[in-house]
Design a protein around this motif. Structure first.
Motif, PDB file in Angstrom:
ATOM      1  N   ASP A 173      -9.307   3.305   2.769  1.00  0.00           N
ATOM      2  CA  ASP A 173     -10.204   2.456   1.981  1.00  0.00           C
ATOM      3  C   ASP A 173      -9.830   0.982   2.103  1.00  0.00           C
ATOM      4  O   ASP A 173     -10.689   0.116   2.246  1.00  0.00           O
ATOM      5  N   TYR A 212       2.566   6.238   3.196  1.00  0.00           N
ATOM      6  CA  TYR A 212       1.279   5.697   2.769  1.00  0.00           C
ATOM      7  C   TYR A 212       0.313   6.827   2.419  1.00  0.00           C
ATOM      8  O   TYR A 212       0.232   7.819   3.148  1.00  0.00           O
ATOM      9  N   ARG A 221      -6.151   6.087   0.375  1.00  0.00           N
ATOM     10  CA  ARG A 221      -6.049   4.726  -0.137  1.00  0.00           C
ATOM     11  C   ARG A 221      -5.924   3.726   1.008  1.00  0.00           C
ATOM     12  O   ARG A 221      -6.522   2.648   1.003  1.00  0.00           O
ATOM     13  N   MET A 267       0.816  -1.213   0.000  1.00  0.00           N
ATOM     14  CA  MET A 267       0.000   0.000   0.000  1.00  0.00           C
ATOM     15  C   MET A 267       0.850   1.263   0.000  1.00  0.00           C
ATOM     16  O   MET A 267       0.380   2.330  -0.368  1.00  0.00           O
TER      17      MET A 267
END
Lengths: 180, 180
Positions: free
Chosen positions: A42, A35, A39, A28
């Motif tokens: 989610d 990070y 995103r 990720m």
DNA sequence: TAGATTGTTAATCGATTAACAATC
DNA sequence: TAGATTGTTAATCGATTAACAATC
């Protein structure tokens, strides 16, 4: 963007632990930068099943059951209390702040389509085990027991695939030996 | 007499685990015969500090607080609920089934002689962290948080020497990912 | 003695922590 | 390129399980 270092500082764990845990979600992060928060969120929501409210049933419409099931503060934060159940027909049939109070005999049928995520036991102690067995049979995914009794691992139905949180009892184990 | 095998069967753990754990108490058993129940019980009571009732204070005299603090079922089983606290002077000063309802400002003074073993938080969510800090400062040994908010590890006072049981929040972690 | 059972040591397992090559 | 940070592999740690000599 957020780094594993920052997440760790906020959560009180090491950055190693954060990276290890997040790696379960796949790659990720971006090396050198961290990070991407949206995103990441989610992916966590999808992975942890937080996309919907967890359904809750409270069994035992006494003072404790009504306090937990009936008041707005305890119906917030990711949980949807669906119904309150009781064994006494005098208490059932009505509703409490919009929450239906149903007879406990209807629990299994109500669970048939979609088992409850969490079953909360607020009965007197001598009924707790029976209610727990009923919940396990009905597919309830977790049990939170407020009755002052230890359900343990005995009973008609072995408690498997269901986590039983033994409230006060478990708490006592966290205490260090008395200094008295 | 009882053997580690029997204890394990009852408790749902292996006999190895039972022997390992009991060995912390010293050599309590007799090889070939097992453990003398009365002697074992006495040693466990002494070691775990179960010789006295654990004292409990409930902060937040709303419906939940009164249900937990005020009714006999929840005052049984090794716990002695000592007082109910609230911030609203209209609610304090009286008592509920013999349980005094005191002002929250008196919590520290009440704790000075003997800190509470368990502090139960049944306030609205926005007061929970403040109450937790107060309990930690007052030496409360364990905190059971029923407010629908995560106390986490931040806050004015770092939570040390105190186990914070994050009720519903922790329970959610026990659930497996949603299948929906 | 013979069977049973403890208490402890060794082996295994899983989880946490450390380290570092990969790479943005 | 150089600094930063990931993702993963190796090392460490603690807890559980297995094994067994001690001994009742």
């Amino acid at each position: 963007m957020i780094s594993s270092e920052t997440i760790g500082a906020v959560a009180g764990v090491t950055s190693d632990q954060v990276r290890k845990d997040l790696s379960h979600l796949g790659s990720m992060g971006k090396r050198g930068t961290g990070y991407a928060v949206p995103r990441l969120r989610d992916a966590l929501v999808a992975s942890l099943g937080l996309g919907r409210l967890l359904t809750v049933a409270v069994v035992g419409a006494g003072n404790l059951g009504m306090a937990i099931g009936g008041f707005p503060d305890y119906r917030a934060g990711g949980f949807a209390v669906k119904a309150l159940y009781d064994v006494n027909p005098n208490r059932t049939g009505g509703s409490l702040s919009g929450l239906p109070i149903r007879h406990v005999d209807e629990f299994a049928a109500d669970s048939a389509q979609a088992p409850y995520d969490i079953g909360v036991i607020t009965t007197p102690p001598d009924a707790a085990r029976e209610v727990a067995d009923m919940m396990v049979k009905a597919g309830t995914r977790a049990i939170l027991n407020f009755a002052p009794v230890t359900l343990g691992c005995q009973g008609e139905v072995p408690v498997r695939n269901v986590r039983v949180v033994e409230e006060m009892q478990i708490l006592a184990h966290y205490l260090e030996p008395s200094d008295a």
